[in-house]
Design a protein around this motif. Structure first.
Motif, PDB file in Angstrom:
ATOM      1  N   GLU A 126       6.093 -15.136  -4.603  1.00 42.33           N
ATOM      2  CA  GLU A 126       7.339 -15.679  -4.068  1.00 42.33           C
ATOM      3  C   GLU A 126       7.366 -17.204  -4.127  1.00 42.33           C
ATOM      4  O   GLU A 126       8.411 -17.813  -4.312  1.00 42.33           O
ATOM      5  CB  GLU A 126       7.505 -15.207  -2.626  1.00 42.33           C
ATOM      6  CG  GLU A 126       8.899 -15.250  -2.110  1.00 42.33           C
ATOM      7  CD  GLU A 126       9.024 -14.483  -0.811  1.00 42.33           C
ATOM      8  OE1 GLU A 126      10.130 -13.993  -0.562  1.00 42.33           O
ATOM      9  OE2 GLU A 126       8.042 -14.362  -0.047  1.00 42.33           O
ATOM     10  N   TYR A 132       8.567 -15.863  -9.562  1.00 42.01           N
ATOM     11  CA  TYR A 132       9.623 -15.364  -8.683  1.00 42.01           C
ATOM     12  C   TYR A 132      10.922 -15.176  -9.458  1.00 42.01           C
ATOM     13  O   TYR A 132      11.610 -14.171  -9.302  1.00 42.01           O
ATOM     14  CB  TYR A 132       9.845 -16.308  -7.497  1.00 42.01           C
ATOM     15  CG  TYR A 132      10.953 -15.815  -6.592  1.00 42.01           C
ATOM     16  CD1 TYR A 132      10.720 -14.760  -5.720  1.00 42.01           C
ATOM     17  CD2 TYR A 132      12.223 -16.372  -6.647  1.00 42.01           C
ATOM     18  CE1 TYR A 132      11.729 -14.270  -4.904  1.00 42.01           C
ATOM     19  CE2 TYR A 132      13.240 -15.887  -5.841  1.00 42.01           C
ATOM     20  CZ  TYR A 132      12.990 -14.848  -4.973  1.00 42.01           C
ATOM     21  OH  TYR A 132      13.990 -14.359  -4.184  1.00 42.01           O
ATOM     22  N   ASN A 136      12.881 -11.798  -9.704  1.00 40.21           N
ATOM     23  CA  ASN A 136      14.219 -11.773  -9.112  1.00 40.21           C
ATOM     24  C   ASN A 136      15.313 -11.552 -10.158  1.00 40.21           C
ATOM     25  O   ASN A 136      16.303 -10.886  -9.877  1.00 40.21           O
ATOM     26  CB  ASN A 136      14.468 -13.080  -8.349  1.00 40.21           C
ATOM     27  CG  ASN A 136      15.702 -13.031  -7.515  1.00 40.21           C
ATOM     28  OD1 ASN A 136      15.930 -12.088  -6.776  1.00 40.21           O
ATOM     29  ND2 ASN A 136      16.524 -14.066  -7.630  1.00 40.21           N
ATOM     30  N   ASN A 139      16.198  -8.033 -10.581  1.00 41.23           N
ATOM     31  CA  ASN A 139      16.628  -7.370  -9.345  1.00 41.23           C
ATOM     32  C   ASN A 139      15.517  -6.554  -8.693  1.00 41.23           C
ATOM     33  O   ASN A 139      15.748  -5.450  -8.194  1.00 41.23           O
ATOM     34  CB  ASN A 139      17.865  -6.500  -9.574  1.00 41.23           C
ATOM     35  CG  ASN A 139      19.060  -7.325  -9.983  1.00 41.23           C
ATOM     36  OD1 ASN A 139      19.260  -8.420  -9.469  1.00 41.23           O
ATOM     37  ND2 ASN A 139      19.834  -6.819 -10.914  1.00 41.23           N
TER      38      ASN A 139
END
Length: 166
Positions: A126, A132, A136, A139
């Motif tokens: 993260e 990340y 991301n 999804n």
């Protein structure tokens, strides 16, 4: 009343108003991309890293997934150092998604045994902008990442208990 304002001040006001009008009515900068340019190419590269997706049945890759879970603490320190990769593979395990009941028992047990290491790995993923964004952009929730493996210094595989987005 206008006659009381010096001619020089009137000229400055006219110039300022003209400049303001020119700035407001100017077309957008040419460096911007249009919506059609952005939609033309799918997101298949993240900061100079190729991103590939694969979908597997968890049972077919359970040994790799378990090894990735067991190596979570070692891989966490490697994630801290990652600044660029040539390739990122995201392996979706849709049969292990939470909506499907979660991972098989042996993988769920390993996740429980290594929960602190997995949590640390997820925090590092993260906080690493490159990784990340790769996760991301597909999804995938960070909590769906069950492990990672490195295949050399420039290739990383992310195992996700998730279904690929349509």
């Amino acid at each position: 009343m206008i006659s009381r304002i010096p001619a020089r001040s009137r000229l400055q006001c006219v110039v300022a108003a003209s400049l303001f009008a020119a700035i407001v009515s100017a077309p957008p900068a040419m460096a911007q991309t249009s919506a059609s340019d952005q939609q033309a190419a799918p997101v298949d590269r993240i900061i100079d890293s190729e991103v590939h997706e694969e979908q597997v049945q968890t049972a077919d890759d359970s040994d790799r997934v378990i090894a990735a879970i067991e190596n979570a603490s070692e891989n966490t320190s490697l994630v801290r150092k990652v600044t660029d990769l040539d390739r990122v593979d995201i392996v979706f395990m849709p049969d292990s998604a939470a909506v499907e009941g979660g991972p098989p028992a042996e993988i769920a047990t390993k996740l429980d045994e290594n929960s602190e290491s997995i949590d640390g790995l997820r925090r590092e993923l993260e906080s690493n902008a490159l990784l990340y964004h790769a996760i991301n952009s597909r999804n995938i929730l960070i909590t769906d990442v069950v492990g990672i493996e490195f295949d050399g210094e420039k290739h990383m595989v992310i195992f996700a208990a998730a279904k690929p987005s349509p």
